[in-house]
Each structure stands twice: as C-alpha cells, then as structure tokens.
Scaffold this active site. Structure first.
Site, short mmCIF file in Angstrom:
data_model
loop_
_atom_site.label_atom_id
_atom_site.label_comp_id
_atom_site.label_asym_id
_atom_site.label_seq_id
_atom_site.Cartn_x
_atom_site.Cartn_y
_atom_site.Cartn_z
N ASN A 1 80.98 -20.19 -81.16
CA ASN A 1 79.54 -20.23 -81.41
C ASN A 1 78.87 -19.31 -80.38
O ASN A 1 79.54 -18.64 -79.60
CB ASN A 1 79.03 -21.67 -81.29
CG ASN A 1 77.86 -21.95 -82.22
OD1 ASN A 1 77.01 -21.08 -82.42
ND2 ASN A 1 77.81 -23.15 -82.78
N CYS B 1 75.89 -29.53 -81.34
CA CYS B 1 74.64 -30.31 -81.38
C CYS B 1 74.64 -31.36 -80.28
O CYS B 1 75.68 -31.88 -79.89
CB CYS B 1 74.50 -30.99 -82.73
SG CYS B 1 74.47 -29.83 -84.09
N ASN C 1 68.86 -16.29 -79.54
CA ASN C 1 68.17 -17.08 -80.56
C ASN C 1 68.02 -18.53 -80.16
O ASN C 1 68.84 -19.09 -79.43
CB ASN C 1 68.88 -16.96 -81.92
CG ASN C 1 70.01 -17.96 -82.07
OD1 ASN C 1 69.78 -19.12 -82.39
ND2 ASN C 1 71.24 -17.51 -81.83
#
Length: 320
Positions: free
Chosen positions: A196, A134, A71
């Site tokens: 993650n 991020c 993704n």
C-alpha cells in the site's frame, strides 16, 4: 489472438496477462469504459468499499510533492448497498468476462465480515482484496495490518464466511513485513498484495501548517517503487501463496522488476491518472519485453532472481 505466454493463473483469477489497476485507480470501472477496452486487462480491481458510505477527508485529497503524489482520500466510497445496486450490475453487463476483484475495508472485524458475507452472494466478483491499512477502533486505532495477530484475525474471520479467493493487502509502514505475511497465509489468505502507500507528510512553509487535513498522507509514485521491490522480495521469501506487486510502476520494466522479485501479477495505481492509456500500453509492450530479457513467459519471470551474492568474487563479475 491471445498470447498464452502472458497468462497467469491465480486463486480465483484466471488472468490473460498479469496487469491490473490497483484499488481506487479505476474507481468502480464504469468511468473508464471509454478509455480503452478494459477486457485487455488481466483483471479489474474495484475501489475499496466500506459498510456505510464515506465522504472522505476534507479536500484536497491529493497534493504534489517533490517525491511524488501524497494522498489523503479517507476511503471515500458509496458504501456497500449502493455498490451492489448501482455499480456491480452495470459493470457485469459491460464486462461480463473480465475477472473482477473488489477491495473491502472496515474499522472492526465484524465490518469486514459483513462485507465479505454480502459479496459472497455476488457470483460476478471472483475475489476479495482485504485492505488491512484501516484503523482498528476496537484496538485503539492501530492499523489492522501492522500487527500479525490483528491481520490474521481479519483474514480468518473473512475466510470463515466466504468461498471466494481472498488477497490480503499489506501495509509497508512496518518494521518487518514478513511475520505479517506469514500470519495472513496461516489464517487462510489465498494471496498477498504488496504494498500500500507509504506514510508521508508535507508542510506549507508560508502558512506554517500541514498541507493535508490529517497531516499525514500516503505517498505513491516512482519514489516508492524500490520499497515495493524490496517488500515483495521479502514476502516471497517466507510464503508459498502468490503475491500481487504494487508500487510505483511507470514502465513495463518496473512491472517486470516486481515479477522478478517474486510477484505473480502486478497492479498499477497513480500513474493511470497521468496517462489513462498506460495499462493498455503496458499490455502491448509486455511480449516484446519478455523477448528482450529472454523470458519464455510471464510465469517464468516470477522468482527467477538469482540468489544474493555471498562473496565479493560472486558480485564483481556483475559490475557494470
């Protein structure tokens, strides 16, 4: 009747069982109210939210590979103000008693602080999940979570402006996750979420180009489960705060494996897309699984793993 064997008490989160969706899996919850009674969950984790609205990367956001889904959503979300106005009030009305944790992300430390400050005022939210995957625009775009110092900087800054429980979500895309886990614990994290998605890439042979706009994407699904087990085990060996394990859970045995590695609770992500009822099924299967493997409760699974064998003689009797 509630089964007390399933209950888990974490900072800010009194869970009736250890199962919850991962950030993004249920968006902000409202779209999944008719799938099953979400009150069956241990907790609800909301979509990663940023200060301003983000449209995400160009489509496609998700592609299928032989190893699993890849993704590149790009943290698409409505932004802080819309979440506060349009989502949280409706969610509180629909699910007033379910523990809720929201994920936040920023490109600067100040953005994390802005989000934490805003959500500190919302008594409905019980905890903050700090997405450290991020890019830090103040440090050349390197992810916050790949360096102990920058990860700790974010956690310390958030800790200074909120009384809510904070959970640092760590990236698996590092050489050694342990010093990062130690750094966020020292900076004030109440818990750690591991892992993650794993960075991957897929190419179109016919078109001779990348299949995702950014080239790279996050691999999820069963292929990353052994990586998650290993990293939960490593983090559990160096921190004293609780861990929420994430990565490739498809079955109740997958969930128990992460608990055995050292997690106190687990999150289920991409598998919900294929089976919206999966979490409800896992909750129903959990008591039987505890009985099958001889565990008295969920809490007794955590860190019940035997020490690694030190000699061949210790290992051979365990051969199948």
């Amino acid at each position: 009747m509630a089964d007390n064997r399933l209950a888990v008490s974490l900072p800010g989160l009194a869970l009736k069982n250890p199962l919850m969706p991962s950030s993004g899996a249920f968006y902000y919850g409202l779209d999944h109210l008719n799938d099953f009674d979400l009150n069956q969950l241990g907790a609800l984790v909301l979509k990663t939210t940023t200060v301003t609205e983000r449209g995400g990367n160009p489509q496609p956001w998700v592609i299928t590979t032989q190893a699993g889904p890849l993704n590149s959503v790009g943290l698409a979300n409505p932004g802080l103000k819309k979440v506060q106005k349009n989502f949280l009030p409706q969610l509180e009305k629909a699910l007033p008693d379910l523990p809720v944790m929201i994920s936040i992300a920023g490109e600067t430390v100040s953005e994390y602080v802005t989000l934490a400050t805003a959500f500190e005022k919302d008594t409905y939210l019980k905890a903050l999940e700090i997405n450290l995957s991020c890019p830090n625009v103040d440090r050349g775009g390197l992810e916050f979570g790949v360096d102990p110092a920058t990860a700790a900087e974010v956690i310390a800054a958030v800790r200074a402006v909120t009384t809510k429980a904070i959970y640092a979500k760590l990236s698996p895309n590092v050489t050694d996750i342990r010093p990062i886990a130690q750094a966020v614990e020292a900076a004030g994290a109440d818990g750690i979420v591991v892992i993650n998605t794993v960075v991957g890439m897929s190419l179109d042979l016919q078109k001779r180009q990348v299949r995702l706009f950014r080239g790279i994407g996050g691999l999820s699904g069963s292929a990353i489960h052994p990586i998650a087990v290993r990293m939960v085990y490593e983090v559990a060996s160096v921190v004293s705060i609780p861990i929420i394990g994430v990565g490739g859970i498809q079955t109740i045995d997958d969930a128990l494996e992460l608990l055995l590695a050292g997690a106190s609770a687990v999150q289920v992500g991409v598998a919900n897309a294929a089976n919206p009822m999966l979490l409800a099924q896992l909750v129903a299967e959990l008591p039987g699984a505890l009985d099958r493997y001889g565990f008295e409760s969920v809490a007794t699974v955590t860190k019940a793993l035997k020490p690694l064998p030190q000699t061949v003689s210790e290992w051979l009797p365990n051969e199948e």
